[in-house]
Design an enzyme around this catalytic site. Sequence first.
Site, PDB file in Angstrom:
ATOM      1  N   LYS A   7     -27.446  -1.721 -37.297  1.00 44.15           N
ATOM      2  CA  LYS A   7     -28.577  -1.479 -36.394  1.00 44.15           C
ATOM      3  C   LYS A   7     -29.540  -2.675 -36.302  1.00 44.15           C
ATOM      4  O   LYS A   7     -29.297  -3.593 -35.552  1.00 44.15           O
ATOM      5  CB  LYS A   7     -29.274  -0.179 -36.773  1.00 44.15           C
ATOM      6  CG  LYS A   7     -28.400   1.046 -36.460  1.00 44.15           C
ATOM      7  CD  LYS A   7     -29.176   2.349 -36.466  1.00 44.15           C
ATOM      8  CE  LYS A   7     -28.368   3.465 -35.827  1.00 44.15           C
ATOM      9  NZ  LYS A   7     -27.657   4.323 -36.783  1.00 44.15           N
ATOM     10  N   TYR A  16     -22.818  12.004 -26.863  1.00 47.66           N
ATOM     11  CA  TYR A  16     -23.487  13.189 -27.417  1.00 47.66           C
ATOM     12  C   TYR A  16     -24.041  14.107 -26.332  1.00 47.66           C
ATOM     13  O   TYR A  16     -25.156  14.619 -26.465  1.00 47.66           O
ATOM     14  CB  TYR A  16     -24.675  12.767 -28.305  1.00 47.66           C
ATOM     15  CG  TYR A  16     -24.345  11.880 -29.472  1.00 47.66           C
ATOM     16  CD1 TYR A  16     -23.398  12.256 -30.421  1.00 47.66           C
ATOM     17  CD2 TYR A  16     -24.997  10.660 -29.646  1.00 47.66           C
ATOM     18  CE1 TYR A  16     -23.122  11.437 -31.508  1.00 47.66           C
ATOM     19  CE2 TYR A  16     -24.717   9.843 -30.730  1.00 47.66           C
ATOM     20  CZ  TYR A  16     -23.784  10.247 -31.653  1.00 47.66           C
ATOM     21  OH  TYR A  16     -23.517   9.444 -32.746  1.00 47.66           O
ATOM     22  N   TYR A  51     -25.435  11.521 -42.481  1.00 45.53           N
ATOM     23  CA  TYR A  51     -24.783  10.948 -41.300  1.00 45.53           C
ATOM     24  C   TYR A  51     -24.379   9.520 -41.639  1.00 45.53           C
ATOM     25  O   TYR A  51     -25.202   8.718 -42.054  1.00 45.53           O
ATOM     26  CB  TYR A  51     -25.715  10.943 -40.077  1.00 45.53           C
ATOM     27  CG  TYR A  51     -25.062  10.275 -38.896  1.00 45.53           C
ATOM     28  CD1 TYR A  51     -24.201  10.990 -38.060  1.00 45.53           C
ATOM     29  CD2 TYR A  51     -25.244   8.915 -38.640  1.00 45.53           C
ATOM     30  CE1 TYR A  51     -23.552  10.366 -37.001  1.00 45.53           C
ATOM     31  CE2 TYR A  51     -24.604   8.285 -37.593  1.00 45.53           C
ATOM     32  CZ  TYR A  51     -23.758   9.013 -36.773  1.00 45.53           C
ATOM     33  OH  TYR A  51     -23.115   8.385 -35.732  1.00 45.53           O
ATOM     34  N   ASP A  91     -25.751   3.305 -47.699  1.00 46.37           N
ATOM     35  CA  ASP A  91     -25.624   3.087 -46.261  1.00 46.37           C
ATOM     36  C   ASP A  91     -27.031   2.810 -45.737  1.00 46.37           C
ATOM     37  O   ASP A  91     -27.794   3.731 -45.453  1.00 46.37           O
ATOM     38  CB  ASP A  91     -25.009   4.333 -45.612  1.00 46.37           C
ATOM     39  CG  ASP A  91     -24.942   4.232 -44.094  1.00 46.37           C
ATOM     40  OD1 ASP A  91     -25.478   3.249 -43.537  1.00 46.37           O
ATOM     41  OD2 ASP A  91     -24.356   5.137 -43.467  1.00 46.37           O
TER      42      ASP A  91
HETATM   43  C1  LIG Z   1     -26.197   4.678 -36.868  1.00 49.48           C
HETATM   44  C2  LIG Z   1     -25.687   4.850 -38.238  1.00 49.48           C
HETATM   45  C3  LIG Z   1     -24.353   4.573 -38.572  1.00 49.48           C
HETATM   46  C4  LIG Z   1     -23.326   4.193 -37.533  1.00 49.48           C
HETATM   47  O1  LIG Z   1     -23.582   2.964 -36.947  1.00 49.48           O
HETATM   48  P1  LIG Z   1     -22.889   2.605 -35.543  1.00 49.48           P
HETATM   49  O2  LIG Z   1     -23.267   1.184 -35.323  1.00 49.48           O
HETATM   50  O3  LIG Z   1     -23.449   3.546 -34.525  1.00 49.48           O
HETATM   51  O4  LIG Z   1     -21.427   2.809 -35.714  1.00 49.48           O
HETATM   52  C5  LIG Z   1     -23.973   4.701 -39.888  1.00 49.48           C
HETATM   53  N1  LIG Z   1     -24.837   5.075 -40.839  1.00 49.48           N
HETATM   54  C6  LIG Z   1     -26.121   5.353 -40.567  1.00 49.48           C
HETATM   55  C7  LIG Z   1     -27.040   5.744 -41.673  1.00 49.48           C
HETATM   56  C8  LIG Z   1     -26.593   5.276 -39.255  1.00 49.48           C
HETATM   57  O5  LIG Z   1     -27.873   5.578 -38.979  1.00 49.48           O
END
Ligand SMILES: *Cc1c(COP(=O)(O)O)cnc(C)c1O
Length: 397
Positions: free
Chosen positions: A247, A6, A133, A220
């Site tokens: 995460k 980024y 996102y 998500d």
């Molecule tokens: C960080 C994130 C992702 C992507 O996860 P990565 O491990 O970086 O591929 C997907 N969805 C959300 C809501 C995120 O915050």
Amino acid sequence: MIWYPYTQMKTMAEPIEIIGAEGVYLHTKDKKLIDTTTSWWSVIHGYNNPEINEALKNQVDQFAHVMLGGLTHEPVKALSKKLVEILPGDLNHCFYSDSGSVGVEVALKMAVQYFFNQGQPEKKSFVGLKCAYHGDTFKTMAIGDDEDYHLAFPEKEGIYHISPNASELKALFEDKHREIAAFIVEPLLQGAGGMRMYDVSFLEEARKLCDEYNVLFIFDEVATGFGRTGHMFVSELVCPDIVILGKALTAGYIGHAVTVANDKVFDGFYSDQPEHAFMHGPTFMGNPLACTVALKSIEIFEREDYMSKIKAIESQLKDAFDDFSSDKVKDIRILGACLCLEVHDQKDLKGFKEFAVENGIHSRPFINYMYGMFPYIIKEDELTHVCNVYKKWFEKE
Ligand SMILES: *Cc1c(COP(=O)(O)O)cnc(C)c1O
């Protein structure tokens, strides 16, 4: 050389070199910085947790990795059992992958094939939220809605974006439900799209509409899972058909994610027909080191009653910013262990990162957003210091 994420490499500031890390602190050659980014929101127990280190070392001495194709092992079995136990409803079927983006891809593929297996191949479009996102791979970019990230990749075929507004969703479903497989959201808190927060009532309405129009509902929770919003999972408030965790799942030790489906979705693949199987399998899915870390992380989370730590962080943040205002600040948002100060003008954050370092803090504001996604072990005086530095920035000059 390293190609950093980024960032425009030509004008990039020198990255801060880290030579150690302990608890909430990152160590540089001559400084200790409180990390308010929690390394992209993952290191919930802080750095260098002795218990997790120990568990990891023990597992390394057993075996570091075996594939899940035709093989299985205790760490992945134990973690799956634990996840099913702590997740609500009948979210019972754990599919592992190596990153959040891939975990989201898996969920989207599951949704499309779920309908394909039922003889409804036309149900293959997706609905997402504005400013969403979901990751940086192609389909997750498309379902995301953030031009700052994805300017060069405008492809949005078969994707609809709405505001978190039930009548907008209803109108869209009315018109397009025959082609829509799933509605995916970051529940309650949209992270990388600007730490935007919306009310749970939208999720409740959306749940009903998804049932009514035969659309799968996907949460998500890569960012929101494991307490970030003040709920262990937002899924506890409204239960989705598929949830993705990432995460914090592995406490910032190893990249891993899990896509957990409910019985209805799983049963859509469970048949005598081999072609109904789910054809996906990341090389490192269910990695024993990642599963071991995740299990230990959840154990500590429960034993040390992290939910009350998160509540305490939230109320301290609310107190700290209760009577704060600045001409430069457009909005202050607080939810669980997340703080966002949105400014009117992005220029007002220029130089903040350096200012924070001078004051013993690591911060990484983006666009108009200054944020803290704190490690849950942050102490009251450390958080007070962070809040004071944020305020001092807006009060200077
Ligand atoms: C960080 C994130 C992702 C992507 O996860 P990565 O491990 O970086 O591929 C997907 N969805 C959300 C809501 C995120 O915050």
